[in-house]
Design a protein around this motif. Structure first.
Motif: not given
Length: 295
Positions: A265-277
């Motif tokens: 199965r595919p696996m991902h690291l997910v997080y909200a986009p932020d131009l200034r992370q």
């Protein structure tokens, strides 16, 4: 009306000594300085300056408002600098969600290594097989197994999540080694209780599909409980490769039916986009992707 900007102009007039000097300092026209002061006076319903042809002096109300405005602007500058400091060095609390087995055997050690490198960061790692709502539940980042539903999140691909079928050498010596998926019917199979409610992993043998037997002699709701039973020769186990990796490497468990394994199965690291992370998240993403990312 931009109250903070009007307060900034008012403080500049007082400290520069005149509208014209404040205008030069702020790089705007003297007329614009006057408009900012007029807006502020209209909003407050009070005169801040006594105007004359020679000078502008503060009224009593103006003097009090100047003192308060200066404190407010100092607080704003302090808050802005605090944000900039937090963006310069990884620091603060990072909340991470991961599936239970993967989190326990892979993500938790990675978190420990990460904290060794960044002593100003704290991590709250929550292990759950439920899909968390990052924004709603206050998580910064999550590891997810399976297809990612479009939630407006950044999804960094990690190595696929693989299953393995294995048994202890003593079990195989006693019952023989299964070769095909159909052979499972005559073997002792150890089953996860979740699979009693919904089939999650499909075995493939050529063009045929099989499911892990439900009539297991031993059922457990945690993979490590199944692992302990398999190590004692109780039966065949199908569990994530990350859970059994050390046992397979040492030979205490032996992989079988490798051509029948479920599709990874595919696996991902997910997080909200932020131009200034923030650095705490940026460095953590780099750390995990560096360890688990696809080539």
């Amino acid at each position: 009306m931009d109250k903070l900007r009007n307060m900034e102009v008012m403080v500049a007039v007082v400290e520069a000594g005149s509208f014209a000097a404040a205008a030069r300092q702020l790089q705007i026209s003297a007329v614009m300085v006057g408009k900012h002061i007029q807006q502020l006076e209209a909003h407050l319903g009070a005169r801040l300056f006594q105007r004359s042809t020679r000078q502008n002096s503060l009224t009593e109300v103006g003097a009090a408002f100047y003192d308060d405005s200066k404190r407010v602007l100092e607080q704003v500058r302090w808050a802005e600098s605090a944000v900039e400091r937090s963006r310069a060095v990884p620091q603060g609390l990072l909340r991470v969600s991961a599936p239970f087995t993967l989190g326990n055997h892979v993500i938790a050690p990675l978190v420990a290594d990460f904290l060794q490198r960044h002593d100003q960061v704290r991590v709250d790692l929550q292990l759950t097989d439920s899909v968390v709502d990052l924004a709603g539940e206050g998580f910064d980042v999550a590891v997810r197994i399976g297809q990612v539903v479009n939630e407006g999140l950044v999804a960094r691909p990690l190595r696929p999540y693989r299953m393995v079928i294995a048994a202890a050498p003593a079990y195989l010596q006693r019952y023989g080694t299964p070769e095909r998926a159909a052979d499972l019917a005559r073997h002792q199979c150890l089953s996860h209780s979740v699979w009693q409610r919904r089939v999650e992993w499909t075995l493939r043998d050529g063009k045929e599909e099989f499911f892990w037997p439900e009539n297991a002699r031993f059922v457990c709701n945690q993979g490590d409980g199944l692992r302990q039973a398999a190590l004692r020769g109780l039966g065949l186990i199908m569990q994530p490769e990350v859970l059994l990796a050390d046992d397979l490497a040492s030979g205490t468990l032996v992989p079988v039916m490798q051509h029948c394994l479920p599709v990874p199965r595919p696996m991902h690291l997910v997080y909200a986009p932020d131009l200034r992370q923030l650095p705490k998240l940026a460095r953590f993403v780099e750390h995990v992707v560096g360890a688990l990312g696809v080539a």
